[in-house]
Design a protein around this motif. Structure first.
Motif, PDB file in Angstrom:
ATOM      1  N   ILE A 277       0.921  -1.773  -0.190  1.00  0.00           N
ATOM      2  CA  ILE A 277       0.007   0.081   0.083  1.00  0.00           C
ATOM      3  C   ILE A 277       0.879   0.683  -0.098  1.00  0.00           C
ATOM      4  O   ILE A 277       0.561   2.372  -0.623  1.00  0.00           O
ATOM      5  CB  ILE A 277      -1.077  -0.479   1.262  1.00  0.00           C
ATOM      6  CG1 ILE A 277      -2.145  -0.573   0.883  1.00  0.00           C
ATOM      7  CG2 ILE A 277      -1.579   1.322   1.530  1.00  0.00           C
ATOM      8  CD1 ILE A 277      -2.777  -1.752   2.180  1.00  0.00           C
ATOM      9  N   TRP A 278       2.237   1.242   0.842  1.00  0.00           N
ATOM     10  CA  TRP A 278       3.394   2.168   0.507  1.00  0.00           C
ATOM     11  C   TRP A 278       3.136   2.859  -0.350  1.00  0.00           C
ATOM     12  O   TRP A 278       3.155   4.097  -1.374  1.00  0.00           O
ATOM     13  CB  TRP A 278       4.238   2.848   1.876  1.00  0.00           C
ATOM     14  CG  TRP A 278       5.098   3.474   2.048  1.00  0.00           C
ATOM     15  CD1 TRP A 278       5.497   4.591   2.629  1.00  0.00           C
ATOM     16  CD2 TRP A 278       6.271   2.955   1.239  1.00  0.00           C
ATOM     17  NE1 TRP A 278       6.340   4.990   2.150  1.00  0.00           N
ATOM     18  CE2 TRP A 278       6.980   3.804   1.117  1.00  0.00           C
ATOM     19  CE3 TRP A 278       6.315   1.994   0.379  1.00  0.00           C
ATOM     20  CZ2 TRP A 278       8.142   4.843   1.103  1.00  0.00           C
ATOM     21  CZ3 TRP A 278       8.366   2.197  -0.244  1.00  0.00           C
ATOM     22  CH2 TRP A 278       8.917   3.850   0.222  1.00  0.00           C
ATOM     23  N   GLU A 279       3.740   1.808  -1.225  1.00  0.00           N
ATOM     24  CA  GLU A 279       4.806   1.586  -2.578  1.00  0.00           C
ATOM     25  C   GLU A 279       3.376   2.842  -3.679  1.00  0.00           C
ATOM     26  O   GLU A 279       3.869   3.348  -4.605  1.00  0.00           O
ATOM     27  CB  GLU A 279       5.137   0.443  -2.919  1.00  0.00           C
ATOM     28  CG  GLU A 279       6.344   0.763  -4.267  1.00  0.00           C
ATOM     29  CD  GLU A 279       7.028  -0.718  -4.294  1.00  0.00           C
ATOM     30  OE1 GLU A 279       8.354  -0.379  -4.565  1.00  0.00           O
ATOM     31  OE2 GLU A 279       6.975  -1.943  -4.000  1.00  0.00           O
ATOM     32  N   ARG A 280       2.686   1.739  -3.176  1.00  0.00           N
ATOM     33  CA  ARG A 280       1.376   2.374  -4.616  1.00  0.00           C
ATOM     34  C   ARG A 280       0.263   3.227  -3.974  1.00  0.00           C
ATOM     35  O   ARG A 280       0.606   3.867  -5.318  1.00  0.00           O
ATOM     36  CB  ARG A 280       0.128   1.068  -4.577  1.00  0.00           C
ATOM     37  CG  ARG A 280      -1.051   1.124  -5.815  1.00  0.00           C
ATOM     38  CD  ARG A 280      -2.120   0.095  -5.257  1.00  0.00           C
ATOM     39  NE  ARG A 280      -1.598  -0.554  -6.417  1.00  0.00           N
ATOM     40  CZ  ARG A 280      -2.486  -1.268  -6.334  1.00  0.00           C
ATOM     41  NH1 ARG A 280      -3.388  -1.599  -6.249  1.00  0.00           N
ATOM     42  NH2 ARG A 280      -2.032  -2.613  -7.401  1.00  0.00           N
ATOM     43  N   TYR A 281       0.846   4.181  -3.181  1.00  0.00           N
ATOM     44  CA  TYR A 281      -0.293   5.695  -2.520  1.00  0.00           C
ATOM     45  C   TYR A 281       0.874   6.338  -1.935  1.00  0.00           C
ATOM     46  O   TYR A 281       0.478   7.221  -1.460  1.00  0.00           O
ATOM     47  CB  TYR A 281      -1.357   4.664  -2.238  1.00  0.00           C
ATOM     48  CG  TYR A 281      -1.936   4.618  -2.737  1.00  0.00           C
ATOM     49  CD1 TYR A 281      -2.754   4.629  -3.939  1.00  0.00           C
ATOM     50  CD2 TYR A 281      -2.644   2.698  -2.618  1.00  0.00           C
ATOM     51  CE1 TYR A 281      -4.300   3.311  -4.258  1.00  0.00           C
ATOM     52  CE2 TYR A 281      -3.030   2.296  -2.716  1.00  0.00           C
ATOM     53  CZ  TYR A 281      -4.387   2.674  -4.198  1.00  0.00           C
ATOM     54  OH  TYR A 281      -4.848   1.596  -4.571  1.00  0.00           O
ATOM     55  N   SER A 282       1.750   6.062  -1.916  1.00  0.00           N
ATOM     56  CA  SER A 282       2.706   6.913  -0.724  1.00  0.00           C
ATOM     57  C   SER A 282       4.337   7.309  -1.278  1.00  0.00           C
ATOM     58  O   SER A 282       4.567   8.345  -2.172  1.00  0.00           O
ATOM     59  CB  SER A 282       3.234   6.583   0.640  1.00  0.00           C
ATOM     60  OG  SER A 282       2.931   7.718   0.996  1.00  0.00           O
ATOM     61  N   ARG A 283       5.370   6.817  -1.177  1.00  0.00           N
ATOM     62  CA  ARG A 283       6.662   6.512  -1.413  1.00  0.00           C
ATOM     63  C   ARG A 283       7.021   7.400  -1.183  1.00  0.00           C
ATOM     64  O   ARG A 283       8.865   8.049  -1.661  1.00  0.00           O
ATOM     65  CB  ARG A 283       6.756   5.985  -3.056  1.00  0.00           C
ATOM     66  CG  ARG A 283       6.391   5.536  -3.790  1.00  0.00           C
ATOM     67  CD  ARG A 283       6.815   4.818  -4.724  1.00  0.00           C
ATOM     68  NE  ARG A 283       6.440   3.508  -5.658  1.00  0.00           N
ATOM     69  CZ  ARG A 283       7.153   3.244  -6.855  1.00  0.00           C
ATOM     70  NH1 ARG A 283       7.561   4.241  -7.407  1.00  0.00           N
ATOM     71  NH2 ARG A 283       6.534   2.215  -7.639  1.00  0.00           N
ATOM     72  N   THR A 284       6.565   7.824   0.272  1.00  0.00           N
ATOM     73  CA  THR A 284       7.462   9.212   1.098  1.00  0.00           C
ATOM     74  C   THR A 284       7.344   8.250   2.280  1.00  0.00           C
ATOM     75  O   THR A 284       6.944   7.493   2.485  1.00  0.00           O
ATOM     76  CB  THR A 284       6.901  10.521   1.479  1.00  0.00           C
ATOM     77  OG1 THR A 284       5.595  10.070   1.482  1.00  0.00           O
ATOM     78  CG2 THR A 284       6.108  10.607  -0.562  1.00  0.00           C
ATOM     79  N   SER A 285       8.177   9.467   3.373  1.00  0.00           N
ATOM     80  CA  SER A 285       8.688   8.631   4.981  1.00  0.00           C
ATOM     81  C   SER A 285       9.174   6.976   5.068  1.00  0.00           C
ATOM     82  O   SER A 285       8.589   6.636   5.717  1.00  0.00           O
ATOM     83  CB  SER A 285       6.807   9.053   5.770  1.00  0.00           C
ATOM     84  OG  SER A 285       6.985  10.415   5.509  1.00  0.00           O
ATOM     85  N   ARG A 286      10.091   6.952   3.968  1.00  0.00           N
ATOM     86  CA  ARG A 286      10.986   5.925   4.070  1.00  0.00           C
ATOM     87  C   ARG A 286      11.779   5.363   5.292  1.00  0.00           C
ATOM     88  O   ARG A 286      11.552   4.262   5.879  1.00  0.00           O
ATOM     89  CB  ARG A 286      11.713   5.377   2.911  1.00  0.00           C
ATOM     90  CG  ARG A 286      12.304   4.323   2.177  1.00  0.00           C
ATOM     91  CD  ARG A 286      12.942   3.915   1.666  1.00  0.00           C
ATOM     92  NE  ARG A 286      12.882   4.576   0.104  1.00  0.00           N
ATOM     93  CZ  ARG A 286      11.772   3.792  -0.886  1.00  0.00           C
ATOM     94  NH1 ARG A 286      12.070   2.579  -0.821  1.00  0.00           N
ATOM     95  NH2 ARG A 286      11.982   3.724  -2.450  1.00  0.00           N
ATOM     96  N   ALA A 287      12.028   6.472   5.696  1.00  0.00           N
ATOM     97  CA  ALA A 287      12.462   6.166   7.195  1.00  0.00           C
ATOM     98  C   ALA A 287      11.857   5.519   8.283  1.00  0.00           C
ATOM     99  O   ALA A 287      12.058   4.760   8.766  1.00  0.00           O
ATOM    100  CB  ALA A 287      13.776   6.710   7.322  1.00  0.00           C
ATOM    101  N   ARG A 288      10.734   6.426   8.123  1.00  0.00           N
ATOM    102  CA  ARG A 288       9.576   6.371   9.309  1.00  0.00           C
ATOM    103  C   ARG A 288       9.050   5.038   8.801  1.00  0.00           C
ATOM    104  O   ARG A 288       9.026   4.611  10.033  1.00  0.00           O
ATOM    105  CB  ARG A 288       9.246   7.421   9.534  1.00  0.00           C
ATOM    106  CG  ARG A 288       8.018   7.198  10.786  1.00  0.00           C
ATOM    107  CD  ARG A 288       7.329   8.439   9.900  1.00  0.00           C
ATOM    108  NE  ARG A 288       7.714   9.902  10.645  1.00  0.00           N
ATOM    109  CZ  ARG A 288       6.459  10.804  10.804  1.00  0.00           C
ATOM    110  NH1 ARG A 288       5.677  10.663  10.183  1.00  0.00           N
ATOM    111  NH2 ARG A 288       6.793  12.322  11.062  1.00  0.00           N
TER     112      ARG A 288
END
Length: 342
Positions: A277-288
């Motif tokens: 879901i993160w990769e599909r809709y966000s791709r930010t705040s990877r470190a967090r």
């Protein structure tokens, strides 16, 4: 046949009984996926009978490998004065697949979805229907119910620690989506009346406009027991539709432990699904995001949840080496049905 839409329909079998009664909402259907919980789903159906407002059709989609649910319901239903048409379907297992089966088995303009352990209170269906009806422009694609027994509750120690470490937004609103593929727990929400805009639908209790389901179906990436499938579907619907949360549509989610996976499988699934879901809709705040994965792993070890911790670690390694991928096929009708009497 060389396109997705040319694929033949899959035949599924089931039975139907009952009839429309006074108070039935003729443009509403309810889909109830179930898996190895015969007495739970029977309890829900009996509860629906007692409601003053209810959908005209209720579809039970059973992914169980045994006949226990079918046998129990086929004995119970004919002896009950059902004020709605009850359809029972045997389906391949998997929450998202079963929901898609229910979409094809129903025909109402507004399709409600309930977990089999979620009990709508009087006025639930009418309140959500009214949200759709008042939307004269037809922009509202889905409406979330309010799980009142999960609202206005203290957060767990784990969640308090996550917020203190800024692994999740401290001052965010419940129901909103944030870059680390999470949302503020609905436990922080207080009961309200009317509607408010939301990013996410609670998987246990929501409804979707039929027109929206002609454009999007539930993702089969989330195979088997799912976690996060409701969040992913919400974000996909949100691209083209408005999502609202109805504070007057009350339901009680009496979570049933049966039918859930073992700790290791659950931990792996949680990490893979969230990463997807993160990769599909966000791709930010990877470190967090990765810090939160480490936090979950550490909490599991400290609390003695070794199997879940191993599942978390396995899922994280898979996301590093072979990130999960899935391409959604075009939405289409996939199933046809052969009905008989119970």
């Amino acid at each position: 046949m060389n396109t997705v839409t040319d694929k033949p329909l899959t035949m599924l079998r089931g039975w139907r009984t009952g009839s429309y009664g006074a108070g039935a909402l003729t443009d509403c259907n309810l889909v109830i996926p179930t898996y190895r919980r015969p007495h739970t789903v029977k309890k829900l159906l009996a509860h629906l009978v007692s409601l003053p407002d209810r959908p005209a059709e209720v579809v039970v989609v059973d992914g169980s490998p045994d006949d226990a649910t079918q046998e129990l319901l086929s004995r119970w239903a004919p002896g009950t004065a059902l004020p709605f048409v009850l359809l029972y379907v045997r389906s391949p297992a998997g929450l998202t697949r079963q929901r898609n089966v229910g979409i094809d088995a129903s025909a109402g303009e507004f399709v409600f979805f309930l977990d089999d352990d979620c009990f709508p209170q009087p006025g639930y269906f009418r309140a959500i229907r009214q949200v759709f009806i008042r939307d004269l422009a037809g922009k509202v694609g889905a409406v979330a119910g309010s799980l009142v027994n999960e609202m206005n509750k203290p957060l767990s120690l784990r969640w308090r620690a996550r917020l203190a470490l800024w692994l999740a937004p401290r001052h965010g609103e419940p129901g909103r989506f944030y870059p680390t593929a999470t949302s503020v727990p609905r436990a922080l929400a207080t009961p309200f009346t009317g509607t408010r805009v939301t990013d996410t639908l609670p998987g246990a209790a929501f409804a979707v406009r039929r027109n929206a389901l002609q454009q999007q179906r539930f993702s089969l990436f989330f195979d088997g027991y799912s976690q996060g499938e409701d969040l992913e579907m919400s974000l996909r619907l949100r691209r083209d539709w408005q999502l609202l949360w109805c504070g007057d549509a009350h339901a009680i989610h009496d979570q049933e432990p049966a039918g859930r996976p073992a700790g290791g499988a659950k931990g792996r699934m949680e990490i893979r699904n969230r990463y997807f879901i993160w990769e599909r809709y966000s791709r930010t705040s990877r470190a967090r995001l990765w810090a939160d994965f480490a936090f979950i792993f550490g909490c599991d070890l400290l609390s003695g949840c070794g199997a879940h911790a191993l599942g978390v670690a396995r899922g994280a390694l898979e996301c590093l080496g072979n990130p999960p991928r899935y391409t959604e096929p075009p939405a289409r009708r996939e199933y046809q049905f052969e009905w008989r009497q119970p």
